[in-house]
Design a protein around this motif. Structure first.
Motif, short mmCIF file in Angstrom:
data_model
loop_
_atom_site.label_atom_id
_atom_site.label_comp_id
_atom_site.label_asym_id
_atom_site.label_seq_id
_atom_site.Cartn_x
_atom_site.Cartn_y
_atom_site.Cartn_z
N LYS A 192 0.83 -1.20 0.00
CA LYS A 192 0.00 0.00 0.00
C LYS A 192 0.87 1.25 0.00
CE LYS A 192 -3.86 -2.06 2.59
NZ LYS A 192 -4.62 -2.03 3.86
N LEU A 193 1.93 1.24 0.82
CA LEU A 193 2.81 2.40 0.90
C LEU A 193 3.53 2.64 -0.42
CD1 LEU A 193 4.37 1.82 4.44
CD2 LEU A 193 2.69 3.56 3.82
N LEU A 194 3.98 1.57 -1.05
CA LEU A 194 4.79 1.70 -2.26
C LEU A 194 3.95 2.02 -3.50
CD1 LEU A 194 7.36 -1.19 -1.73
CD2 LEU A 194 7.80 1.27 -1.60
N LYS A 195 2.74 1.47 -3.58
CA LYS A 195 1.96 1.64 -4.80
C LYS A 195 1.49 3.08 -4.99
CE LYS A 195 -2.76 0.65 -3.15
NZ LYS A 195 -3.36 1.95 -3.54
N ASP A 196 1.40 3.83 -3.89
CA ASP A 196 0.92 5.20 -3.99
C ASP A 196 2.05 6.19 -4.25
OD1 ASP A 196 -1.75 4.52 -3.61
OD2 ASP A 196 -1.50 4.46 -1.44
#
Length: 335
Positions: A192-196
């Motif tokens: 979640k942190l990386l995809k945004d």
């Protein structure tokens, strides 16, 4: 005066700590990738590379049963590689004439360009290009996919449905533990942190190491089928090859693409008439039971489903290779 001296000494201490930390951090961030294990080295040595738009793509192509016309193409998941299929590879060669797998762009031994706009559309085009490279563009193929590979298979299915020239002719499709429905997909916190994107992404990808990787991946396996430390090192070696940890945030954009193109990709599954099957590890925290399975059966009532043992999770082909292979052979032999 005493307080001022104490503050000065404290500042000097922090400066010394900082001066020491800088080279240590620099060395840490440039740790070379781990050496390949004998098994992973053998996998790489037995494979080949082809070029797609100037980029090197790794693939495996084994000849199995002589005289059989059957071809199976394997599409791996995130964040691993074609090596995910090694436990069932030999079993597949006993049924199919050609067993083919690739490392998608940004994965495994394939090139990992950066910056680069990674997309499911490009990965599907790479699969098509590989089969043209092998002279199999006019042959009917069976697709067997997992996780990220499920989404690539959906795009290939959409193109097949549109009957566009140069596209694959798909005989059957078998999916496994992929988040084909955005609404039932539960990505991990780090995903979640990386995809945004944002300012944290390049920092997190550079700070990623074996400890973080293994602690993040292990929970998606069942409690009795978790990979050994050597198996985790093999997975990590595939990620770290060609600095692959630095493109993970770019690869994760597929989560956002899946939401944007849900109608296109889920619609392709729902509208074709070829045989479709799903092999499901029901303990999967990313595609949880029963929400995922209920939506799947409602959306694709013509598809058949194999549910593996209760303790099998997100990587069924690694956790229960015999159960997975039996389920797949049962599907292939049913039509």
């Amino acid at each position: 005066m005493v307080r001022r001296d104490r503050l000065r000494r404290m500042r000097e201490w922090w400066v010394q700590v900082g001066l020491l930390a800088v080279p240590l951090l620099a060395a840490y961030l440039h740790i070379p990738p781990p050496q390949l294990s004998p098994a992973l080295h053998s996998w790489k040595s037995s494979g080949k590379f082809f070029t797609y738009k100037g980029l090197r793509i790794f693939y495996q192509d084994s000849v199995g049963v002589v005289g059989s016309p059957e071809i199976v193409v394997l599409l791996h998941g995130f964040p691993t590689s074609s090596y995910d299929w090694y436990k069932i590879w030999e079993g597949l060669t006993l049924r199919f004439h050609r067993v083919i797998a690739l490392d998608f762009l940004g994965f495994g031994f394939s090139d990992k360009p950066r910056p680069h706009h990674y997309s499911i559309f490009e990965q599907a085009s790479i699969v098509e290009s590989l089969l043209r490279h092998l002279g199999l563009q006019n042959r009917r193929v069976n697709l067997l996919s997992h996780d990220y590979g499920d989404i690539v298979a959906q795009e290939l299915l959409y193109r097949y449905k549109q009957n566009r020239s140069g596209r694959l002719t798909i005989k059957s499709l078998c999916l496994s533990n992929g988040g084909i429905f955005p609404e039932t997909h539960r990505p991990l916190l780090l995903q979640k942190l990386l995809k945004d994107g944002g300012v944290l992404s390049p920092i997190l990808t550079r700070l990623m190491n074996f400890f973080i990787f293994s602690r993040g991946l292990t929970p998606v396996f069942g409690p009795y089928t978790r990979p050994s430390e050597s198996e985790l090192w093999d997975m990590w070696a595939g990620v770290r090859n060609n600095d692959g940890n630095l493109v993970i945030d770019s690869l994760l954009q597929y989560i956002n693409q899946r939401k944007k193109f849900r109608r296109r990709w889920v619609g392709a599954l729902a509208s074709v008439t070829i045989p479709i099957h799903f092999i499901y590890g029901p303990l999967d925290p990313i595609n949880p039971y029963p929400e995922f399975l209920e939506l799947y059966r409602k959306t694709l009532p013509r598809s058949t489903v194999s549910i593996l043992d209760d303790h099998i999770s997100h990587y069924p082909q690694l956790e229960d290779p015999m159960g997975f292979l039996n389920a797949y052979m049962g599907f292939i032999n049913s039509f």
